[in-house]
Write an enzyme that holds these catalytic residues in place. Structure first.
Site, PDB file in Angstrom:
ATOM      1  N   CYS A 252     -14.191  -7.646   3.024  1.00 50.65           N
ATOM      2  CA  CYS A 252     -14.702  -7.548   1.645  1.00 50.65           C
ATOM      3  C   CYS A 252     -14.436  -8.862   0.921  1.00 50.65           C
ATOM      4  O   CYS A 252     -15.136  -9.207  -0.028  1.00 50.65           O
ATOM      5  CB  CYS A 252     -14.041  -6.384   0.928  1.00 50.65           C
ATOM      6  SG  CYS A 252     -12.256  -6.419   0.995  1.00 50.65           S
ATOM      7  N   GLU A 353     -24.405  -9.134  -0.611  1.00 55.40           N
ATOM      8  CA  GLU A 353     -23.383  -9.089   0.442  1.00 55.40           C
ATOM      9  C   GLU A 353     -24.064  -8.891   1.802  1.00 55.40           C
ATOM     10  O   GLU A 353     -24.737  -7.890   2.022  1.00 55.40           O
ATOM     11  CB  GLU A 353     -22.403  -7.943   0.184  1.00 55.40           C
ATOM     12  CG  GLU A 353     -21.223  -7.969   1.147  1.00 55.40           C
ATOM     13  CD  GLU A 353     -20.274  -6.788   0.979  1.00 55.40           C
ATOM     14  OE1 GLU A 353     -20.746  -5.645   0.918  1.00 55.40           O
ATOM     15  OE2 GLU A 353     -19.051  -7.028   0.917  1.00 55.40           O
TER      16      GLU A 353
HETATM   17  P1  NAD Z   1     -19.965   2.361   3.601  1.00 62.35           P
HETATM   18  O1  NAD Z   1     -20.136   2.437   2.123  1.00 62.35           O
HETATM   19  O2  NAD Z   1     -21.160   2.499   4.431  1.00 62.35           O
HETATM   20  O3  NAD Z   1     -18.958   3.512   4.102  1.00 62.35           O
HETATM   21  C1  NAD Z   1     -17.636   3.608   3.614  1.00 62.35           C
HETATM   22  C2  NAD Z   1     -17.155   5.033   3.811  1.00 62.35           C
HETATM   23  O4  NAD Z   1     -17.954   5.889   2.998  1.00 62.35           O
HETATM   24  C3  NAD Z   1     -17.291   5.546   5.240  1.00 62.35           C
HETATM   25  O5  NAD Z   1     -16.229   6.420   5.537  1.00 62.35           O
HETATM   26  C4  NAD Z   1     -18.596   6.309   5.196  1.00 62.35           C
HETATM   27  O6  NAD Z   1     -18.689   7.322   6.178  1.00 62.35           O
HETATM   28  C5  NAD Z   1     -18.526   6.905   3.795  1.00 62.35           C
HETATM   29  N1  NAD Z   1     -19.825   7.241   3.207  1.00 62.35           N
HETATM   30  C6  NAD Z   1     -21.030   6.691   3.449  1.00 62.35           C
HETATM   31  N2  NAD Z   1     -21.978   7.281   2.707  1.00 62.35           N
HETATM   32  C7  NAD Z   1     -21.363   8.249   1.989  1.00 62.35           C
HETATM   33  C8  NAD Z   1     -21.796   9.187   1.027  1.00 62.35           C
HETATM   34  N3  NAD Z   1     -23.071   9.301   0.658  1.00 62.35           N
HETATM   35  N4  NAD Z   1     -20.869  10.012   0.479  1.00 62.35           N
HETATM   36  C9  NAD Z   1     -19.573   9.923   0.818  1.00 62.35           C
HETATM   37  N5  NAD Z   1     -19.103   9.053   1.720  1.00 62.35           N
HETATM   38  C10 NAD Z   1     -19.986   8.214   2.299  1.00 62.35           C
HETATM   39  O7  NAD Z   1     -19.190   1.000   3.895  1.00 62.35           O
HETATM   40  P2  NAD Z   1     -18.773   0.410   5.313  1.00 62.35           P
HETATM   41  O8  NAD Z   1     -19.975  -0.148   5.963  1.00 62.35           O
HETATM   42  O9  NAD Z   1     -17.954   1.393   6.045  1.00 62.35           O
HETATM   43  O10 NAD Z   1     -17.803  -0.766   4.880  1.00 62.35           O
HETATM   44  C11 NAD Z   1     -18.242  -2.028   4.503  1.00 62.35           C
HETATM   45  C12 NAD Z   1     -18.217  -2.166   2.999  1.00 62.35           C
HETATM   46  O11 NAD Z   1     -16.915  -1.892   2.515  1.00 62.35           O
HETATM   47  C13 NAD Z   1     -18.547  -3.575   2.533  1.00 62.35           C
HETATM   48  O12 NAD Z   1     -19.379  -3.508   1.404  1.00 62.35           O
HETATM   49  C14 NAD Z   1     -17.185  -4.137   2.157  1.00 62.35           C
HETATM   50  O13 NAD Z   1     -17.223  -5.199   1.235  1.00 62.35           O
HETATM   51  C15 NAD Z   1     -16.515  -2.927   1.609  1.00 62.35           C
HETATM   52  N6  NAD Z   1     -15.066  -3.068   1.606  1.00 62.35           N
HETATM   53  C16 NAD Z   1     -14.429  -3.210   0.417  1.00 62.35           C
HETATM   54  C17 NAD Z   1     -13.050  -3.389   0.379  1.00 62.35           C
HETATM   55  C18 NAD Z   1     -12.316  -3.543  -0.928  1.00 62.35           C
HETATM   56  O14 NAD Z   1     -11.120  -3.342  -0.952  1.00 62.35           O
HETATM   57  N7  NAD Z   1     -12.977  -3.902  -2.019  1.00 62.35           N
HETATM   58  C19 NAD Z   1     -12.334  -3.424   1.570  1.00 62.35           C
HETATM   59  C20 NAD Z   1     -13.024  -3.272   2.773  1.00 62.35           C
HETATM   60  C21 NAD Z   1     -14.386  -3.085   2.781  1.00 62.35           C
END
Ligand code: NAD
Length: 464
Positions: A252, A353
């Site tokens: 992130c 991003e």
């Molecule tokens: P994502 O949003 O696709 O998924 C994150 C989580 O949410 C997963 O467990 C997924 O199964 C769940 N999810 C997906 N859709 C959902 C819904 N409709 N309802 C409830 N839960 C749902 O993200 P990702 O691809 O797993 O991770 C990458 C993203 O995470 C990037 O944007 C990255 O920048 C961000 N990130 C942020 C931080 C931070 O601390 N700011 C840290 C790590 C990653």
């Protein structure tokens, strides 16, 4: 094969929430120092298993072993830190305006927390949420990413081994749109803590807002490094390399933009390109590997689409931009470290991003221009400046609109004893990790107690 996990359904979420409710009374009344002892034990077990857990991360998620070990170390650090908080969960006692009266504030748990986590830090991020939630006396239902369920399962097993009572920490697996969304809107859940993409976070904010449920969101980033004309250029290049291509650009806090002072723009590009072209892609378990694969086919295709977007927008591709076909890489989702130059701040590749090994280099006229460029995205997680000038670093520290600012260090490498988080589309502020305003504020609420021991109506209070 790395492992097999169940695919949970709604009934599993119902059961997990029910179990968390049942365990809540016992857990909230367990003295915080005792809760801390269990967390301490969990940190010890994590520490003993660091090597195997690090390897598991590499096998399941693809990051290189040193980064997998770093991820586990963060969970260990968080465990010890939060275990100590069990003896420090302090509020305030302040003097009253009246005689024979005392008053204090107490931290109390919120209730049942639903935790939803991404795949890129598959043990550290669950630990950032689980440890503080537990030390504050909450019970938990964790829904990790379905790309890294085995790491999360091992983490939960370790907490159980450390002595966590039944029902205090519950795990459900499955696709976010089904299991995650059902958990977020479940009537038995009191609060949600989410880390993931902006689109998912925004959706969950909408769901929780409509039912008046507290939600904390940590989301994406479009982080940038400023390189000033007086910077130690070699150091800045190393910062841009590891910020941009470390964890295959899937942090992130990844430095997907480098904003370079016009006087050293050409020189920086040459050095940066040369250094990036030496990065070795491959199996993260091999010592010589610098960069692993991207997480899955969807991300792989998305990143390559962004490369096409960049070309169409008129940015100049000077390195990479395609799938890596060398050796075993052809069998996986490997993308060559990719550098675009002549990028302008409004281009999509400089605004959105990408979450892959793609870095945009942007030219700036001066410090003010550079700061404006960094601030001009919807995100606000992490930024950095390389400069030898104390005044420039002070201005950057003050004016960069991100939750975290690094001086002469890359945009990555946060430590758990300070709050972590971003602003704007990256989140609401500092909500994770330690320090004042960190995780304890997220996972507890304040209760305020006034006690009058005068034995009479102290009317001055009412007349005030
Ligand atoms: P994502 O949003 O696709 O998924 C994150 C989580 O949410 C997963 O467990 C997924 O199964 C769940 N999810 C997906 N859709 C959902 C819904 N409709 N309802 C409830 N839960 C749902 O993200 P990702 O691809 O797993 O991770 C990458 C993203 O995470 C990037 O944007 C990255 O920048 C961000 N990130 C942020 C931080 C931070 O601390 N700011 C840290 C790590 C990653």
């Amino acid at each position: 094969m790395v492992g097999v996990v169940v695919r949970s359904g709604r009934e599993d979420v119902d059961q997990a929430v029910k179990a968390a409710h049942r365990a809540y009374e016992l857990w909230r009344l367990t003295p915080a120092p005792r809760r801390g002892e269990i967390l301490f034990k969990a940190a010890e077990i994590l520490s003993r298993n660091k090597e195997s857990l690090g390897r598991l991360e590499t096998r399941e998620m693809g990051k290189v072993l040193s980064e997998g070990l770093g991820d586990v170390q963060e969970a260990i650090d968080m465990g010890y830190y939060m275990a100590g908080e069990g003896r420090r969960l302090s509020g305030e006692t302040v003097p009253s305006e009246l005689p024979d009266k005392d008053m204090k504030s107490l931290r109390v748990p919120v209730g049942v927390f639903g935790l939803i986590t991404p795949w890129n830090f598959p043990i550290a991020i669950p630990s950032w949420k689980v440890f503080p939630a537990l030390i504050c006396g909450n019970t938990v239902v964790l829904k990790p990413s379905s790309d890294t369920p085995v790491c999360a399962t091992k983490f939960v097993e370790i907490l159980v081994e450390a002595g966590l009572p039944k029902g205090v920490l519950n795990l459900v697996h499955g696709p976010g749109g089904e299991v995650g969304e059902y958990l977020a809107s479940h009537p038995g859940v009191d609060a949600i803590s989410f880390t993931g993409s902006f689109d998912t976070g925004k959706r969950l904010e909408g769901i929780c807002g409509a039912i008046h449920r507290m939600i904390v969101t940590e989301m994406g980033g479009k982080n940038a490094i400023i390189v000033m004309d007086d910077a130690n250029l070699d150091l800045a290049v190393e910062g841009a390399i590891w910020g941009g291509f470390g964890t295959t650009g899937q942090r992130c806090t990844a430095a997907s933009r480098v904003v370079v002072h016009r006087k050293i723009y050409q020189k920086f590009i040459e050095k940066f390109r040369k250094r990036a072209s030496r990065l070795k892609l491959g199996d993260g378990l091999q010592k010589e590997t610098d960069v692993g694969p991207v997480i899955n086919e969807t991300q792989f295709n998305k990143i390559l689409r962004y490369v096409e977007v960049g070309k169409k927008e008129g940015a100049k591709l000077i390195l990479g931009g395609k799938a890596c076909q060398k050796g075993n890489c052809a069998e996986g989702y490997f993308i060559e470290p990719t550098i675009f130059v002549n990028v302008t701040p409004e281009m999509r590749i400089a605004q959105e991003e990408i979450f892959g090994p793609v870095v945009s280099v942007i030219k700036a006229e001066n410090l003010g221009d550079a700061i404006r460029i960094v601030n001009r995205t919807p995100y606000g997680l992490s930024s950095a400046i390389y400069t030898q000038d104390v005044n420039s670093s002070a201005v950057a520290e003050r004016d960069l609109e991100t939750g975290i600012v690094y001086i002469n260090a890359s945009t990555i490498g946060a430590e758990i004893q300070l709050p972590f988080g971003g602003i704007k589309h990256s989140g609401y502020g500092r909500k994770e990790a330690g320090g004042r305003g960190g995780a304890l504020d997220t996972y507890s609420r304040w209760k305020v107690i006034y006690r009058d021991f005068s034995g009479r109506l102290q009317k001055a209070q009412i007349d005030k």
